[in-house]
Write a protein that holds these residues in place. Sequence first.
Motif, PDB file in Angstrom:
ATOM      1  N   GLY A   1      -0.619  -1.818  -1.244  1.00 31.56           N
ATOM      2  CA  GLY A   1      -0.048  -0.491  -1.274  1.00 31.56           C
ATOM      3  C   GLY A   1      -1.064   0.598  -1.015  1.00 31.56           C
ATOM      4  O   GLY A   1      -2.176   0.341  -0.555  1.00 31.56           O
ATOM      5  N   PRO A   2      -0.700   1.849  -1.297  1.00 29.65           N
ATOM      6  CA  PRO A   2      -1.592   2.988  -1.021  1.00 29.65           C
ATOM      7  C   PRO A   2      -2.889   2.887  -1.818  1.00 29.65           C
ATOM      8  O   PRO A   2      -2.934   2.278  -2.891  1.00 29.65           O
ATOM      9  CB  PRO A   2      -0.762   4.201  -1.474  1.00 29.65           C
ATOM     10  N   SER A   3      -3.915   3.503  -1.291  1.00 29.22           N
ATOM     11  CA  SER A   3      -5.201   3.512  -1.978  1.00 29.22           C
ATOM     12  C   SER A   3      -5.077   4.256  -3.303  1.00 29.22           C
ATOM     13  O   SER A   3      -4.562   5.381  -3.336  1.00 29.22           O
ATOM     14  CB  SER A   3      -6.258   4.190  -1.112  1.00 29.22           C
ATOM     15  N   PRO A   4      -5.516   3.672  -4.407  1.00 21.16           N
ATOM     16  CA  PRO A   4      -5.451   4.362  -5.697  1.00 21.16           C
ATOM     17  C   PRO A   4      -6.297   5.635  -5.675  1.00 21.16           C
ATOM     18  O   PRO A   4      -7.324   5.709  -5.003  1.00 21.16           O
ATOM     19  CB  PRO A   4      -6.025   3.335  -6.678  1.00 21.16           C
ATOM     20  N   GLU A   5      -5.861   6.624  -6.423  1.00 19.49           N
ATOM     21  CA  GLU A   5      -6.594   7.885  -6.477  1.00 19.49           C
ATOM     22  C   GLU A   5      -7.748   7.837  -7.468  1.00 19.49           C
ATOM     23  O   GLU A   5      -8.657   8.662  -7.419  1.00 19.49           O
ATOM     24  CB  GLU A   5      -5.640   9.022  -6.847  1.00 19.49           C
ATOM     25  N   ALA A   6      -7.719   6.873  -8.387  1.00 24.12           N
ATOM     26  CA  ALA A   6      -8.745   6.805  -9.424  1.00 24.12           C
ATOM     27  C   ALA A   6     -10.119   6.567  -8.800  1.00 24.12           C
ATOM     28  O   ALA A   6     -10.257   5.871  -7.786  1.00 24.12           O
ATOM     29  CB  ALA A   6      -8.429   5.672 -10.396  1.00 24.12           C
ATOM     30  N   THR A   7     -11.124   7.185  -9.393  1.00 22.12           N
ATOM     31  CA  THR A   7     -12.504   6.987  -8.957  1.00 22.12           C
ATOM     32  C   THR A   7     -13.349   6.631 -10.176  1.00 22.12           C
ATOM     33  O   THR A   7     -13.045   7.041 -11.293  1.00 22.12           O
ATOM     34  CB  THR A   7     -13.060   8.266  -8.305  1.00 22.12           C
ATOM     35  N   PRO A   8     -14.440   5.870 -10.022  1.00 22.12           N
ATOM     36  CA  PRO A   8     -14.860   5.286  -8.752  1.00 22.12           C
ATOM     37  C   PRO A   8     -13.976   4.109  -8.365  1.00 22.12           C
ATOM     38  O   PRO A   8     -13.337   3.503  -9.224  1.00 22.12           O
ATOM     39  CB  PRO A   8     -16.289   4.816  -9.058  1.00 22.12           C
ATOM     40  N   ARG A   9     -13.937   3.823  -7.076  1.00 20.93           N
ATOM     41  CA  ARG A   9     -13.167   2.695  -6.560  1.00 20.93           C
ATOM     42  C   ARG A   9     -14.050   1.455  -6.559  1.00 20.93           C
ATOM     43  O   ARG A   9     -15.095   1.427  -5.913  1.00 20.93           O
ATOM     44  CB  ARG A   9     -12.689   3.001  -5.141  1.00 20.93           C
ATOM     45  N   LEU A  10     -13.597   0.395  -7.248  1.00 17.00           N
ATOM     46  CA  LEU A  10     -14.439  -0.777  -7.446  1.00 17.00           C
ATOM     47  C   LEU A  10     -13.831  -2.062  -6.878  1.00 17.00           C
ATOM     48  O   LEU A  10     -14.473  -3.112  -6.899  1.00 17.00           O
ATOM     49  CB  LEU A  10     -14.758  -0.947  -8.933  1.00 17.00           C
ATOM     50  N   VAL A  11     -12.587  -2.004  -6.396  1.00 16.61           N
ATOM     51  CA  VAL A  11     -11.980  -3.073  -5.608  1.00 16.61           C
ATOM     52  C   VAL A  11     -11.197  -2.402  -4.481  1.00 16.61           C
ATOM     53  O   VAL A  11     -10.951  -1.202  -4.511  1.00 16.61           O
ATOM     54  CB  VAL A  11     -11.063  -4.000  -6.440  1.00 16.61           C
ATOM     55  N   SER A  12     -10.774  -3.200  -3.497  1.00 14.89           N
ATOM     56  CA  SER A  12     -10.144  -2.649  -2.295  1.00 14.89           C
ATOM     57  C   SER A  12      -8.703  -3.109  -2.152  1.00 14.89           C
ATOM     58  O   SER A  12      -8.280  -4.123  -2.723  1.00 14.89           O
ATOM     59  CB  SER A  12     -10.923  -3.082  -1.044  1.00 14.89           C
ATOM     60  N   THR A  13      -7.955  -2.358  -1.342  1.00 14.80           N
ATOM     61  CA  THR A  13      -6.622  -2.775  -0.924  1.00 14.80           C
ATOM     62  C   THR A  13      -6.733  -3.564   0.376  1.00 14.80           C
ATOM     63  O   THR A  13      -7.742  -3.495   1.087  1.00 14.80           O
ATOM     64  CB  THR A  13      -5.709  -1.566  -0.688  1.00 14.80           C
ATOM     65  N   ALA A  14      -5.659  -4.280   0.702  1.00  7.74           N
ATOM     66  CA  ALA A  14      -5.629  -5.014   1.969  1.00  7.74           C
ATOM     67  C   ALA A  14      -5.722  -4.048   3.147  1.00  7.74           C
ATOM     68  O   ALA A  14      -6.389  -4.329   4.147  1.00  7.74           O
ATOM     69  CB  ALA A  14      -4.367  -5.851   2.057  1.00  7.74           C
ATOM     70  N   GLY A  15      -5.054  -2.903   3.032  1.00  6.31           N
ATOM     71  CA  GLY A  15      -5.124  -1.913   4.111  1.00  6.31           C
ATOM     72  C   GLY A  15      -6.531  -1.396   4.315  1.00  6.31           C
ATOM     73  O   GLY A  15      -6.974  -1.185   5.450  1.00  6.31           O
ATOM     74  N   GLU A  16      -7.258  -1.177   3.224  1.00  4.55           N
ATOM     75  CA  GLU A  16      -8.644  -0.725   3.342  1.00  4.55           C
ATOM     76  C   GLU A  16      -9.522  -1.799   3.970  1.00  4.55           C
ATOM     77  O   GLU A  16     -10.414  -1.494   4.772  1.00  4.55           O
ATOM     78  CB  GLU A  16      -9.175  -0.331   1.966  1.00  4.55           C
ATOM     79  N   ALA A  17      -9.268  -3.047   3.649  1.00  6.73           N
ATOM     80  CA  ALA A  17     -10.015  -4.137   4.297  1.00  6.73           C
ATOM     81  C   ALA A  17      -9.802  -4.087   5.801  1.00  6.73           C
ATOM     82  O   ALA A  17     -10.747  -4.234   6.594  1.00  6.73           O
ATOM     83  CB  ALA A  17      -9.573  -5.483   3.729  1.00  6.73           C
ATOM     84  N   GLY A  18      -8.553  -3.873   6.231  1.00  9.25           N
ATOM     85  CA  GLY A  18      -8.280  -3.768   7.656  1.00  9.25           C
ATOM     86  C   GLY A  18      -8.923  -2.554   8.286  1.00  9.25           C
ATOM     87  O   GLY A  18      -9.443  -2.623   9.414  1.00  9.25           O
ATOM     88  N   TYR A  19      -8.903  -1.439   7.574  1.00  2.00           N
ATOM     89  CA  TYR A  19      -9.491  -0.192   8.093  1.00  2.00           C
ATOM     90  C   TYR A  19     -10.968  -0.377   8.392  1.00  2.00           C
ATOM     91  O   TYR A  19     -11.450  -0.007   9.478  1.00  2.00           O
ATOM     92  CB  TYR A  19      -9.277   0.914   7.058  1.00  2.00           C
TER      93      TYR A  19
END
Length: 247
Positions: free
Chosen positions: A180-198
């Motif tokens: 799903g959409p990238s979480p807004e929480a920071t810091p980001r410490l794991v990734s989404t599948a979409g971010e892996a593709g990006y």
Amino acid sequence: MSELTVLGSCGAWPEPGRACAGFLLVHAGFRLVLDLGYGAASRLFEHCPDGDVDAVVVTHEHPDHCVDVSALGRARHYRLPAAPKLPLHCTPGTVRRLEALEPRPHPTSLFDVHELGPPREVGPFRLTAFLLPHHVPNYGVRLTAPGLTVAYTGDCGPGPMLAELARDADLFIADATLQGPSPEATPRLVSTAGEAGYWAERAGARRLLLTHFWPGSDRDVSVAEARKEFSGEVLAAEEGSHLRFAP
């Protein structure tokens, strides 16, 4: 022919019939293990009886990535007593975790420990480590040899360093814990599948292998989300699957 075998693909804990992070990369006859989390050792032993491998790289100390290194050490201690110490490239925290699991024999009596950081030669590979954002020190690893480049994130949040890690890689093995959409929480410490593709697209990687799925995730959804961002081939890691690389 070079080949990568998926030993485990789950994050956190293994789903029934699966295992946590683990890969076996064979190139020029050299057998390199990348991470070895819950349940991955038994699958490794299907391909390398008694733990007869040439080197191990562990990205970080979380048990879903390192706990079965203890099983590998036990197997070699009892089944390959005359074998030299096995090179283990890892973080200091990984060694402390292994020591807590089994202090006798101590991990340093079984493994020739090298701290991840500076680039070094590991068999036919040049190993370059990239410190990436995670809950504990985690190194993405880039393995290069003539005609082959494999990059692996371990677990990490998204960021431009991923494009450098996977630059022009033949295979990019990427954390896809979330959907799903990238979480807004920071810091980001794991990734989404979409971010892996990006980041695979910006790296110019040839193939993307999604891994570290949160247990219960629909992997087809993860693949579809990554394909929206990446124009190359997208695969979901599946235990026992083999990816081959043309010479």
